[in-house]
Design a protein around this motif. Structure first.
Motif, mmCIF file in Angstrom:
data_model
loop_
_atom_site.group_PDB
_atom_site.id
_atom_site.type_symbol
_atom_site.label_atom_id
_atom_site.label_comp_id
_atom_site.label_asym_id
_atom_site.label_seq_id
_atom_site.Cartn_x
_atom_site.Cartn_y
_atom_site.Cartn_z
ATOM 1 N N LYS A 24 0.830 -1.208 0.000
ATOM 2 C CA LYS A 24 0.000 0.000 0.000
ATOM 3 C C LYS A 24 0.864 1.258 0.000
ATOM 4 O O LYS A 24 0.554 2.252 -0.682
ATOM 5 C CB LYS A 24 -0.912 -0.006 1.230
ATOM 6 N N VAL A 27 2.040 1.833 -3.415
ATOM 7 C CA VAL A 27 0.936 2.361 -4.224
ATOM 8 C C VAL A 27 0.740 3.846 -3.961
ATOM 9 O O VAL A 27 0.542 4.644 -4.880
ATOM 10 C CB VAL A 27 -0.361 1.577 -3.931
ATOM 11 N N VAL A 28 0.809 4.236 -2.700
ATOM 12 C CA VAL A 28 0.644 5.652 -2.345
ATOM 13 C C VAL A 28 1.746 6.496 -2.977
ATOM 14 O O VAL A 28 1.490 7.588 -3.509
ATOM 15 C CB VAL A 28 0.640 5.810 -0.811
ATOM 16 N N LEU A 31 0.999 6.878 -6.626
ATOM 17 C CA LEU A 31 -0.066 7.848 -6.850
ATOM 18 C C LEU A 31 0.460 9.279 -6.749
ATOM 19 O O LEU A 31 0.026 10.169 -7.490
ATOM 20 C CB LEU A 31 -1.188 7.633 -5.837
ATOM 21 N N PHE A 324 0.413 12.836 1.321
ATOM 22 C CA PHE A 324 0.059 11.423 1.172
ATOM 23 C C PHE A 324 0.646 10.588 2.309
ATOM 24 O O PHE A 324 -0.013 9.684 2.844
ATOM 25 C CB PHE A 324 0.548 10.896 -0.174
ATOM 26 N N PHE A 328 -1.245 8.294 5.054
ATOM 27 C CA PHE A 328 -0.882 6.892 5.260
ATOM 28 C C PHE A 328 -0.596 6.611 6.728
ATOM 29 O O PHE A 328 -0.993 5.573 7.271
ATOM 30 C CB PHE A 328 0.323 6.525 4.406
ATOM 31 N N HIS A 339 -9.027 4.310 0.693
ATOM 32 C CA HIS A 339 -9.017 3.785 -0.678
ATOM 33 C C HIS A 339 -8.116 4.645 -1.561
ATOM 34 O O HIS A 339 -8.019 5.872 -1.362
ATOM 35 C CB HIS A 339 -10.438 3.764 -1.240
ATOM 36 N N PRO A 340 -7.425 4.033 -2.557
ATOM 37 C CA PRO A 340 -6.600 4.842 -3.477
ATOM 38 C C PRO A 340 -7.362 5.983 -4.130
ATOM 39 O O PRO A 340 -6.784 7.038 -4.418
ATOM 40 C CB PRO A 340 -6.127 3.808 -4.502
ATOM 41 N N TYR A 343 -7.050 8.958 -2.036
ATOM 42 C CA TYR A 343 -5.746 9.606 -2.213
ATOM 43 C C TYR A 343 -5.741 10.474 -3.472
ATOM 44 O O TYR A 343 -5.167 11.570 -3.490
ATOM 45 C CB TYR A 343 -4.641 8.557 -2.301
ATOM 46 N N VAL A 344 -6.384 9.986 -4.538
ATOM 47 C CA VAL A 344 -6.453 10.762 -5.780
ATOM 48 C C VAL A 344 -7.205 12.071 -5.547
ATOM 49 O O VAL A 344 -6.806 13.136 -6.027
ATOM 50 C CB VAL A 344 -7.124 9.934 -6.897
#
Length: 460
Positions: A24, A27-28, A31, A324, A328, A339-340, A343-344
């Motif tokens: 995760k 992923v962050v 992003l 971000f 986290f 959820h991603p 974050y977007v």
């Protein structure tokens, strides 16, 4: 075995990899990199607005004279080469030159854009000593003393507010377009004089070999953004005063003394002959280095909104990453998954911050624009954190964290020379804080709130 041929244990391993905190975090970070793409569109819009502002500067400058450069009283004597009958102009600079300039400024506006415009009153004194002249004339040159002319120059004569008056040995005369201007070299490589509009008066009754005389000239001109005076004497002294609170001193020489305050500025230059780098006399073509002797002042804004927003965009990735990372850390310490897509949305809010900053800064200046845009964004990010984590306390904590981050952005933009040092130290401390708050986390474990973090009802 499932329909894809994977055992239950293999399927569970892949699911854990998809849901583990270590994955995760990657992923962050990914992003954060992806969210820098919209910044290119913001940068394109900023370039367009900057170009529009530059066009406004040109439009207004065209009416007031633009950036002005002045040449003080100089003696110009036409000559002819006997060998091939070629013509030229022989220049003699004063032995001593002193000048005083007083400026008053105002800001002209067009739509959202503004341009500093000045009115300058110049008083230029010159003391000529023609003993030994000509000392640097071309071989075979015959000087026509009967056509000798005292000349002055300005880069854009459209800025004239009154006639140029010269007092020569106690007699006042009004200067007219110089007769010898057509004989000056027009090749730009021949020097700055080819870009000046020259005006003057005949001095054939005074200018003779060995003569000495004094000249005082008074000018009043308007211009925009910059004013400069060429070092027109063997030794030149210039004093300048104005009401602009943020002058930029430039040109070939910096002032020996200066005083700048919110009420204006004063400065004094002193250029001795050995530092001037240009001869005391010679042909016009030999004076190609005269433009390097300019003593200039630029009327610049203390906080150009477009320059400041451009600088702030350079820190976009840094602060996307810090925000971000903050979300986290909130996620892993509160046990609430983010959820991603959320974050977007946070990244989009930060990109819109720069659009808000640009639009507000154009209308009310960068400082107030940053206060409004930054304050609105911090409140939105903190409120979003409260909604996501279902905790009003977490919202207030987020408000403090994000408020501190945006304060850091502002300080970086104001520190200028120390921005890199402070930004690097702040980033180091932020990463250290993340390491500290996540020190007890098993990065191979599943995310908080995941169905894999506890036995399912079916397994029980």
């Amino acid at each position: 075995m499932n329909q894809f041929g994977l055992s239950q244990s293999e399927h569970g391993t892949q699911d854990i990899l998809r849901r583990s905190m270590g994955v995760k975090l990657l992923v962050v970070c990914g992003l954060a990199l992806v969210m820098t793409i919209p910044s290119f569109f913001v940068e394109s819009l900023l370039s367009e607005r900057t170009a529009r502002a530059a066009d406004v500067v040109k439009e207004i400058s065209a009416h007031v004279g633009g950036q002005q450069t002045f040449l003080g009283p100089t003696l110009a004597i036409p000559y002819t080469l006997a060998a091939d009958s070629k013509h030229g102009v022989y220049l003699v600079f004063p032995a001593r030159a002193t000048a005083a300039v007083q400026t008053r400024t105002e800001e002209r506006r067009r739509s959202l854009f503004k341009v500093p415009v000045f009115q300058a009153d110049l008083k230029m004194n010159a003391s000529f000593d023609l003993a030994g002249v000509p000392a640097a004339a071309p071989e075979g040159a015959q000087l026509d003393w009967n056509r000798a002319e005292l000349i002055l120059g300005v880069s854009d004569a459209r800025g004239a507010q009154s006639d140029a008056i010269a007092t020569i040995d106690g007699k006042s005369v009004t200067l007219a377009p110089a007769r010898i201007s057509a004989e000056m070299p027009m090749n730009p490589e021949e020097g700055q004089l080819s870009t000046l509009t020259l005006f003057g008066t005949g001095v054939q009754d005074i200018a003779r070999p060995g003569a000495q005389f004094a000249v005082t000239a008074a000018l009043r001109f308007t211009g925009a953004q910059r004013l400069a005076l060429l070092s027109y004497g063997k030794t030149t002294r210039l004093t300048m005063q104005g009401d602009w609170p943020s002058p930029g001193f430039d040109g070939g020489f910096l002032p020996v003394t200066r005083n700048v305050s919110k009420n204006g500025f004063s400065a004094e230059w002193s250029v001795p002959f050995i530092a001037r780098g240009v001869g005391a006399e010679g042909t016009a073509g030999a004076m190609r280095s005269l433009d390097a002797t300019a003593l200039g002042v630029s009327f610049i804004e203390m906080a150009d909104p477009y320059q400041s927003v451009t600088r702030s965009l350079k820190y976009l990735l840094l602060f996307l990453g810090l925000v971000f990372l903050s979300y986290f850390v909130f996620e892993v310490t509160t046990g609430k998954r983010v959820h991603p897509a959320q974050y977007v949305l946070v990244g989009i809010a930060q990109v819109i911050f720069y659009l808000l900053l640009l639009s507000f800064a154009e209308r009310m200046g960068f400082d107030w624009g940053f206060l409004l845009a930054g304050g609105a964004t911090v409140i939105l990010l903190a409120s979003n954190a409260g909604w996501i984590f279902g905790s009003r306390l977490q919202g207030f904590r987020s408000l403090g964290v994000f408020g501190l981050l945006y304060t850091l952005i502002y300080l970086l933009l104001r520190l200028e020379d120390n921005a890199l040092l402070v930004g690097t130290v702040a980033s180091f401390l932020a990463v250290a804080a993340v390491m500290y708050f996540t020190r007890r986390i098993d990065w191979y474990s599943s995310l908080p709130g995941s169905s894999l973090s506890k036995p399912s009802d079916e397994a029980a």
